[in-house]
Scaffold this active site. Structure first.
Site, short mmCIF file in Angstrom:
data_model
loop_
_atom_site.label_atom_id
_atom_site.label_comp_id
_atom_site.label_asym_id
_atom_site.label_seq_id
_atom_site.Cartn_x
_atom_site.Cartn_y
_atom_site.Cartn_z
N HIS A 90 0.74 -1.17 0.20
CA HIS A 90 -0.07 0.17 0.02
C HIS A 90 0.92 1.31 0.09
O HIS A 90 1.80 1.31 0.61
CB HIS A 90 -0.99 0.05 1.21
CG HIS A 90 -2.01 0.98 1.03
ND1 HIS A 90 -1.79 2.26 1.20
CD2 HIS A 90 -3.29 0.89 0.91
CE1 HIS A 90 -2.89 3.05 1.18
NE2 HIS A 90 -3.79 1.98 1.08
N GLY A 179 6.44 21.74 10.64
CA GLY A 179 7.39 21.12 10.69
C GLY A 179 8.68 21.63 9.79
O GLY A 179 8.29 22.40 9.18
N PRO A 180 9.69 20.70 9.82
CA PRO A 180 10.70 21.02 8.75
C PRO A 180 10.42 21.00 7.23
O PRO A 180 9.48 20.20 6.86
CB PRO A 180 11.83 20.11 9.41
CG PRO A 180 11.05 19.09 9.80
CD PRO A 180 9.95 19.36 10.15
N SER A 184 12.85 13.31 7.05
CA SER A 184 13.68 12.19 7.71
C SER A 184 13.53 10.89 7.02
O SER A 184 12.20 10.61 6.86
CB SER A 184 13.48 12.28 9.19
OG SER A 184 14.15 10.82 9.65
N ALA A 186 13.86 8.19 8.13
CA ALA A 186 13.37 7.16 9.13
C ALA A 186 11.95 7.51 9.30
O ALA A 186 11.23 6.56 9.89
CB ALA A 186 14.23 7.18 10.34
N GLY A 188 9.79 9.96 7.34
CA GLY A 188 8.89 10.40 6.24
C GLY A 188 8.11 11.71 6.52
O GLY A 188 8.57 12.64 7.46
#
Length: 300
Positions: A90, A179-180, A184, A186, A188
């Site tokens: 998915h 957020g940034p 990341s 790790a 997403g």
């Protein structure tokens, strides 16, 4: 008044990680898990959470236990799951793929949007994960499908029909709302939105021909000239079947019966057999009923 949050997390095969998330979801006693749907082929779990919303003296929402519950689940998921190790059939763009807030009963869409934006701020800033708002939570109402297409959500990056690791550029093509601006590998990214109730309905096709499933999915969908307010994907589901996964954006107008008939008709034209479809969640009425039953049982 009640609000509902559906939280879609990219993991089912790591039982320890799922248990950690379960514990986080149960930490707040006034939040009720009314449904949990796990799909091991998709390697994806969906939680349906419900709680009340409190207001100030002029009627503005100021508090719901759902906020703490969902943020706690997010923290647990980001600690327990590394997207680089995840693989499934998915599509997804993050450890937490999607959080959608729905009003229930007499609650309003504005209240659901307030909750979505509050959660988005917490998740984006606390866990440093890019957050994309959509629908009623977005300043201009941008749709989830539009954002997903901009970010490459629908294109598998492994074995032709699987999604593995982080398959996108770390510098994101579209600026997130919270957020940034870099993802990341790790963790997403995450989509967070608010919208009126939608139903999710999947129809199994007894064939491994994913190209045929994709053709049927497109022809069923509003985008492909099929049923308006229906969004679909054709995906591999297990070793022997494919599946048409459907989002029914206005289930009271175009429901599962029409989708089922359309899939059966198109599949028959290609000589394919179809099984009876299934919902992945309860109806709003059943959710409210289960919430009341569970919350009353806990208080007795």
């Amino acid at each position: 008044m009640l609000l509902c949050c559906k939280v879609y997390i990219s993991e089912t095969r790591n039982e320890e990680a799922v248990e950690v998330i379960d514990r986080a979801a149960r930490r707040e006693p006034e939040t009720v898990i009314v449904n949990k749907f796990m799909d091991h082929d998709y390697n994806r779990v969906a939680y349906t959470l419900v709680s009340y919303v409190a207001h100030d003296s002029i009627g503005c929402p100021i508090y719901t236990p759902l906020q703490q519950s969902v943020v706690a689940m997010a923290g647990a998921a980001y600690e327990a799951i590394n997207l680089e190790s995840h693989c499934g059939a998915h599509p997804r763009l993050g450890v937490i793929d999607d959080i959608v807030c729905h009003p229930l009963g007499r609650a309003s869409l504005d209240e659901a949007a307030w909750l979505a934006k509050t959660i988005a701020s917490d998740v984006g800033n606390r866990f440093q994960v890019p957050v994309y708002l959509y629908a009623a939570a977005h300043p201009t109402g941008k749709t989830l499908e539009t954002i997903r297409r901009e970010l490459g959500y629908y294109w598998p990056n492994y074995m032709g029909n699987q999604w593995a690791g982080w398959g996108q550029p770390e510098i994101l093509p579209e600026k997130p709302n919270e957020g940034p601006e870099m993802a990341s590998r790790a963790r997403g990214v995450v989509m967070i939105g608010a919208r009126p109730w939608i139903a999710t309905y999947n129809v199994p096709i007894l064939s491994t021909d994913v190209s045929a499933a994709k053709r049927i999915a497109l022809m069923v969908s509003g985008r492909g000239g099929g049923l308006p307010t229906v969004q679909t994907l054709g995906l591999v589901h297990g070793e022997d079947t494919t599946e048409i996964t459907c989002m029914l954006l206005e289930p009271n107008q175009i429901g599962a019966d029409r989708v089922q008939k359309q899939v059966e008709m198109l599949a028959a034209q290609g000589g394919l057999d179809v099984e009876k479809g299934y919902f992945t969640d309860l109806s709003p009425e059943m959710i409210v009923e289960r919430y009341m039953k569970l919350i009353n049982a806990d208080s007795s």
